[in-house]
Structures are given as C-alpha cells and as structure tokens.
Scaffold this motif. Structure first.
Motif, short mmCIF file in Angstrom:
data_model
loop_
_atom_site.label_atom_id
_atom_site.label_comp_id
_atom_site.label_asym_id
_atom_site.label_seq_id
_atom_site.Cartn_x
_atom_site.Cartn_y
_atom_site.Cartn_z
N ARG A 1 37.54 42.39 29.42
CA ARG A 1 38.16 43.56 29.40
C ARG A 1 37.60 44.74 30.29
O ARG A 1 36.36 44.70 30.53
CB ARG A 1 38.15 44.37 27.99
N ASP B 1 42.32 49.99 27.22
CA ASP B 1 41.36 48.69 27.40
C ASP B 1 42.48 47.57 28.05
O ASP B 1 43.09 47.35 27.33
CB ASP B 1 40.80 48.26 26.36
N ARG C 1 38.38 49.09 31.67
CA ARG C 1 38.94 50.28 31.38
C ARG C 1 39.87 50.93 32.62
O ARG C 1 39.41 50.44 33.80
CB ARG C 1 38.01 51.20 31.05
#
Length: 85
Positions: free
Chosen positions: A11, A79, A13
């Motif tokens: 993941r 995310d 941001r």
C-alpha cells in the motif's frame, strides 16, 4: 470474507486528483493510475464502466471508498493497494 485477506498487499498513500462520487451504503473500489506531480504522489481515478477488465489493465492499484461515505473529494489522501506486477 477474511478481513486479513490483503494484509500482505503493498500500500502507498496518495492524494486523489479528482472527486469520486459513491453511493452511500455500498463500498466502492476505485481503480487508479499513480503519478508524481510536483514531488507528490497522486492517484488519478480511471473512469469507465464498473468492472471493465480494460480499466484494470491500465491501473496501478485501487482504493476503497467505505460504504458509510458518500464519495471522496479531490485532494483527499487515500491508501492505494498496489496490484502485483
């Protein structure tokens, strides 16, 4: 469904480049292409009909709009779950 099914997913941001509407009461999975703009990571939503495989083919990953949220505004940090390459 196993809540930890994607626990190993990579993941990152990113900031959403454009607002994405969503129906309240239904989770939405939004395919995105990642770009660098002025040193910031930006998630660009890929527009198109829901479920088109060609839409996913050009995507770097996706983010989820929770079912209790009515969309996200441009500039929102999310995310992004990356697709394995």
């Amino acid at each position: 469904a196993n809540a930890n099914a994607d626990a190993g997913a990579t993941r990152v941001r990113a900031t959403v480049s454009a607002g994405v509407p969503s129906n309240h009461g239904r989770a939405e999975f939004v395919a995105v292409r990642l770009e660098e703009r002025d040193g910031a990571r930006v998630a660009v939503p890929i527009r198109g009909k829901s479920g088109l495989i060609s839409q996913l083919a050009g995507a770097d990953g996706f983010f989820v709009i929770d079912r209790n949220v009515e969309g996200v505004s441009a500039g929102t940090e999310v995310d992004v779950r990356l697709f394995a390459r």
